[in-house]
Design a protein around this motif. Structure first.
Motif, PDB file in Angstrom:
ATOM      1  N   ALA A 123       0.830  -1.199   0.000  1.00 49.25           N
ATOM      2  CA  ALA A 123       0.000   0.000   0.000  1.00 49.25           C
ATOM      3  C   ALA A 123       0.869   1.255   0.000  1.00 49.25           C
ATOM      4  O   ALA A 123       0.533   2.261  -0.650  1.00 49.25           O
ATOM      5  CB  ALA A 123      -0.933  -0.002   1.208  1.00 49.25           C
ATOM      6  N   THR A 124       1.997   1.188   0.713  1.00 46.96           N
ATOM      7  CA  THR A 124       2.909   2.325   0.766  1.00 46.96           C
ATOM      8  C   THR A 124       3.463   2.646  -0.614  1.00 46.96           C
ATOM      9  O   THR A 124       3.542   3.818  -1.010  1.00 46.96           O
ATOM     10  CB  THR A 124       4.068   2.032   1.741  1.00 46.96           C
ATOM     11  N   LEU A 125       3.834   1.632  -1.363  1.00 48.06           N
ATOM     12  CA  LEU A 125       4.360   1.840  -2.718  1.00 48.06           C
ATOM     13  C   LEU A 125       3.292   2.436  -3.632  1.00 48.06           C
ATOM     14  O   LEU A 125       3.585   3.314  -4.451  1.00 48.06           O
ATOM     15  CB  LEU A 125       4.873   0.519  -3.288  1.00 48.06           C
ATOM     16  N   ARG A 126       2.065   1.971  -3.482  1.00 45.85           N
ATOM     17  CA  ARG A 126       0.986   2.517  -4.324  1.00 45.85           C
ATOM     18  C   ARG A 126       0.720   3.974  -3.971  1.00 45.85           C
ATOM     19  O   ARG A 126       0.508   4.817  -4.858  1.00 45.85           O
ATOM     20  CB  ARG A 126      -0.276   1.667  -4.164  1.00 45.85           C
ATOM     21  N   LEU A 127       0.719   4.277  -2.676  1.00 42.39           N
ATOM     22  CA  LEU A 127       0.505   5.652  -2.245  1.00 42.39           C
ATOM     23  C   LEU A 127       1.597   6.562  -2.794  1.00 42.39           C
ATOM     24  O   LEU A 127       1.324   7.652  -3.298  1.00 42.39           O
ATOM     25  CB  LEU A 127       0.478   5.724  -0.721  1.00 42.39           C
ATOM     26  N   ARG A 128       2.831   6.125  -2.714  1.00 47.94           N
ATOM     27  CA  ARG A 128       3.941   6.929  -3.221  1.00 47.94           C
ATOM     28  C   ARG A 128       3.779   7.197  -4.715  1.00 47.94           C
ATOM     29  O   ARG A 128       4.059   8.311  -5.197  1.00 47.94           O
ATOM     30  CB  ARG A 128       5.272   6.240  -2.962  1.00 47.94           C
ATOM     31  N   ALA A 129       3.329   6.212  -5.462  1.00 40.75           N
ATOM     32  CA  ALA A 129       3.162   6.390  -6.907  1.00 40.75           C
ATOM     33  C   ALA A 129       2.128   7.470  -7.215  1.00 40.75           C
ATOM     34  O   ALA A 129       2.333   8.308  -8.103  1.00 40.75           O
ATOM     35  CB  ALA A 129       2.763   5.062  -7.558  1.00 40.75           C
ATOM     36  N   VAL A 130       1.016   7.476  -6.482  1.00 40.44           N
ATOM     37  CA  VAL A 130      -0.007   8.500  -6.701  1.00 40.44           C
ATOM     38  C   VAL A 130       0.534   9.881  -6.352  1.00 40.44           C
ATOM     39  O   VAL A 130       0.374  10.844  -7.116  1.00 40.44           O
ATOM     40  CB  VAL A 130      -1.274   8.202  -5.868  1.00 40.44           C
ATOM     41  N   VAL A 131       1.191   9.973  -5.210  1.00 40.26           N
ATOM     42  CA  VAL A 131       1.708  11.268  -4.750  1.00 40.26           C
ATOM     43  C   VAL A 131       2.807  11.782  -5.680  1.00 40.26           C
ATOM     44  O   VAL A 131       2.844  12.975  -6.015  1.00 40.26           O
ATOM     45  CB  VAL A 131       2.232  11.144  -3.305  1.00 40.26           C
ATOM     46  N   ASP A 132       3.698  10.890  -6.119  1.00 36.88           N
ATOM     47  CA  ASP A 132       4.754  11.302  -7.046  1.00 36.88           C
ATOM     48  C   ASP A 132       4.164  11.689  -8.397  1.00 36.88           C
ATOM     49  O   ASP A 132       4.624  12.652  -9.024  1.00 36.88           O
ATOM     50  CB  ASP A 132       5.769  10.172  -7.224  1.00 36.88           C
ATOM     51  N   GLY A 133       3.165  10.946  -8.864  1.00 36.53           N
ATOM     52  CA  GLY A 133       2.518  11.302 -10.120  1.00 36.53           C
ATOM     53  C   GLY A 133       1.866  12.666 -10.038  1.00 36.53           C
ATOM     54  O   GLY A 133       1.904  13.447 -11.005  1.00 36.53           O
ATOM     55  N   TYR A 134       1.293  12.970  -8.904  1.00 35.10           N
ATOM     56  CA  TYR A 134       0.668  14.272  -8.686  1.00 35.10           C
ATOM     57  C   TYR A 134       1.717  15.381  -8.670  1.00 35.10           C
ATOM     58  O   TYR A 134       1.419  16.526  -9.023  1.00 35.10           O
ATOM     59  CB  TYR A 134      -0.089  14.262  -7.365  1.00 35.10           C
ATOM     60  N   GLY A 135       2.933  15.035  -8.279  1.00 32.98           N
ATOM     61  CA  GLY A 135       3.965  16.054  -8.154  1.00 32.98           C
ATOM     62  C   GLY A 135       3.736  16.941  -6.948  1.00 32.98           C
ATOM     63  O   GLY A 135       3.952  18.163  -7.006  1.00 32.98           O
ATOM     64  N   ALA A 136       3.311  16.328  -5.843  1.00 32.17           N
ATOM     65  CA  ALA A 136       2.984  17.093  -4.640  1.00 32.17           C
ATOM     66  C   ALA A 136       4.208  17.814  -4.111  1.00 32.17           C
ATOM     67  O   ALA A 136       5.308  17.248  -4.072  1.00 32.17           O
ATOM     68  CB  ALA A 136       2.425  16.157  -3.574  1.00 32.17           C
ATOM     69  N   ASP A 137       4.004  19.058  -3.685  1.00 32.32           N
ATOM     70  CA  ASP A 137       5.111  19.811  -3.102  1.00 32.32           C
ATOM     71  C   ASP A 137       5.309  19.386  -1.644  1.00 32.32           C
ATOM     72  O   ASP A 137       4.545  18.593  -1.094  1.00 32.32           O
ATOM     73  CB  ASP A 137       4.884  21.317  -3.228  1.00 32.32           C
ATOM     74  N   GLU A 138       6.353  19.927  -1.015  1.00 34.09           N
ATOM     75  CA  GLU A 138       6.703  19.490   0.329  1.00 34.09           C
ATOM     76  C   GLU A 138       5.602  19.748   1.360  1.00 34.09           C
ATOM     77  O   GLU A 138       5.289  18.853   2.165  1.00 34.09           O
ATOM     78  CB  GLU A 138       8.010  20.155   0.782  1.00 34.09           C
ATOM     79  N   PRO A 139       4.968  20.936   1.381  1.00 31.83           N
ATOM     80  CA  PRO A 139       3.895  21.148   2.366  1.00 31.83           C
ATOM     81  C   PRO A 139       2.726  20.170   2.197  1.00 31.83           C
ATOM     82  O   PRO A 139       2.176  19.684   3.187  1.00 31.83           O
ATOM     83  CB  PRO A 139       3.464  22.592   2.106  1.00 31.83           C
ATOM     84  N   LEU A 140       2.377  19.878   0.954  1.00 29.25           N
ATOM     85  CA  LEU A 140       1.277  18.943   0.713  1.00 29.25           C
ATOM     86  C   LEU A 140       1.664  17.538   1.157  1.00 29.25           C
ATOM     87  O   LEU A 140       0.859  16.825   1.765  1.00 29.25           O
ATOM     88  CB  LEU A 140       0.901  18.956  -0.773  1.00 29.25           C
ATOM     89  N   ARG A 141       2.889  17.144   0.886  1.00 28.65           N
ATOM     90  CA  ARG A 141       3.359  15.821   1.306  1.00 28.65           C
ATOM     91  C   ARG A 141       3.364  15.692   2.833  1.00 28.65           C
ATOM     92  O   ARG A 141       2.985  14.647   3.374  1.00 28.65           O
ATOM     93  CB  ARG A 141       4.760  15.556   0.757  1.00 28.65           C
ATOM     94  N   ARG A 142       3.790  16.744   3.528  1.00 29.52           N
ATOM     95  CA  ARG A 142       3.825  16.690   4.994  1.00 29.52           C
ATOM     96  C   ARG A 142       2.426  16.586   5.584  1.00 29.52           C
ATOM     97  O   ARG A 142       2.230  15.927   6.611  1.00 29.52           O
ATOM     98  CB  ARG A 142       4.521  17.940   5.543  1.00 29.52           C
ATOM     99  N   ALA A 143       1.467  17.255   4.956  1.00 33.19           N
ATOM    100  CA  ALA A 143       0.108  17.294   5.495  1.00 33.19           C
ATOM    101  C   ALA A 143      -0.712  16.051   5.153  1.00 33.19           C
ATOM    102  O   ALA A 143      -1.716  15.762   5.819  1.00 33.19           O
ATOM    103  CB  ALA A 143      -0.614  18.540   4.985  1.00 33.19           C
ATOM    104  N   LEU A 144      -0.300  15.309   4.128  1.00 32.54           N
ATOM    105  CA  LEU A 144      -1.127  14.213   3.622  1.00 32.54           C
ATOM    106  C   LEU A 144      -1.374  13.088   4.619  1.00 32.54           C
ATOM    107  O   LEU A 144      -2.521  12.625   4.738  1.00 32.54           O
ATOM    108  CB  LEU A 144      -0.522  13.665   2.328  1.00 32.54           C
ATOM    109  N   PRO A 145      -0.368  12.572   5.344  1.00 35.21           N
ATOM    110  CA  PRO A 145      -0.636  11.455   6.261  1.00 35.21           C
ATOM    111  C   PRO A 145      -1.748  11.753   7.258  1.00 35.21           C
ATOM    112  O   PRO A 145      -2.624  10.904   7.496  1.00 35.21           O
ATOM    113  CB  PRO A 145       0.713  11.228   6.948  1.00 35.21           C
ATOM    114  N   GLU A 146      -1.744  12.935   7.864  1.00 32.28           N
ATOM    115  CA  GLU A 146      -2.804  13.285   8.814  1.00 32.28           C
ATOM    116  C   GLU A 146      -4.145  13.420   8.104  1.00 32.28           C
ATOM    117  O   GLU A 146      -5.186  12.989   8.620  1.00 32.28           O
ATOM    118  CB  GLU A 146      -2.464  14.583   9.527  1.00 32.28           C
TER     119      GLU A 146
END
Length: 205
Positions: free
Chosen positions: A127-150
């Protein structure tokens, strides 16, 4: 960049709104999607969000949103999930009737969980690998990446709370969905996401 959506075709003789039929299969029937498809999903969601920035945000007061976001600042689909993605020669999200004011974070959290299959019973590392693929495909910036888990935890819990409260008030179709498996599914999903938050943090780095 534009967004490919079903074309509106007016109304039929009964006054019903008619839209274009998009040939393909539901992404729901293809789960879990592979890395390349998940990257493509992430890019498509980013295209939708970027295009939405050109749409004037209406006053969010009075909108009957099922799961409102805090401080909405963008018009969003609000249901970017595998059951609403058609995969064929075109990749097209359908079912825009829930569109309304939200945020990139709230919209992406729901999409990332559903396309990443972050649900009870799924091996966390996969699941972690799949999540990373979506987030990387989106090109999320650092603030968005930090906020996503919560946000993943809050969004899943909000879905369960909607079903639970609807069962108490009789608000359909969510009231019936709560007792027909969806309630238990989202309760377990919320616990799964919260329990494995450290893994989602690693995936978002």
């Amino acid at each position: 960049m534009g967004v490919d959506v079903p074309l509106p075709l007016g109304r039929d003789d009964a006054g019903r709104h008619v839209i274009e039929y998009v040939e393909g299969v539901s992404a729901l029937d293809q789960l879990p999607l592979g890395h390349d498809d998940l990257m493509r999903v992430g890019r498509l969601i980013r295209q939708i969000h970027d295009a939405s920035e050109k749409v004037d945000l209406p006053d969010s007061e009075g909108w009957n949103l099922l799961l409102p976001a805090e401080n909405p600042d963008l018009m969003c689909h609000n249901d970017l999930a595998p059951w609403n993605l058609i995969m064929g020669e075109r990749r097209v999200f359908i079912d825009w009737d829930a569109a309304g004011p939200s945020t990139r974070l709230w919209d992406l959290a729901y999409a990332a969980q559903s396309f990443g299959v972050l649900f009870e019973g799924q091996p966390v590392e996969e699941a972690t690998l799949r999540l990373r693929a979506v987030v990387d495909g989106y090109g999320a910036d650092e603030p968005l990446r930090r906020a996503l888990p919560e946000a993943l935890g809050k969004r899943a819990a909000a879905m369960y709370n909607l079903l639970k409260s609807s069962h108490g008030t009789g608000f359909q179709p969510w009231a019936d969905m709560h007792v027909n498996g969806h309630g238990e599914h989202w309760r377990a999903a919320a616990e799964y996401v919260l329990r494995n938050r450290a893994a989602w943090q690693r995936a978002s780095e």
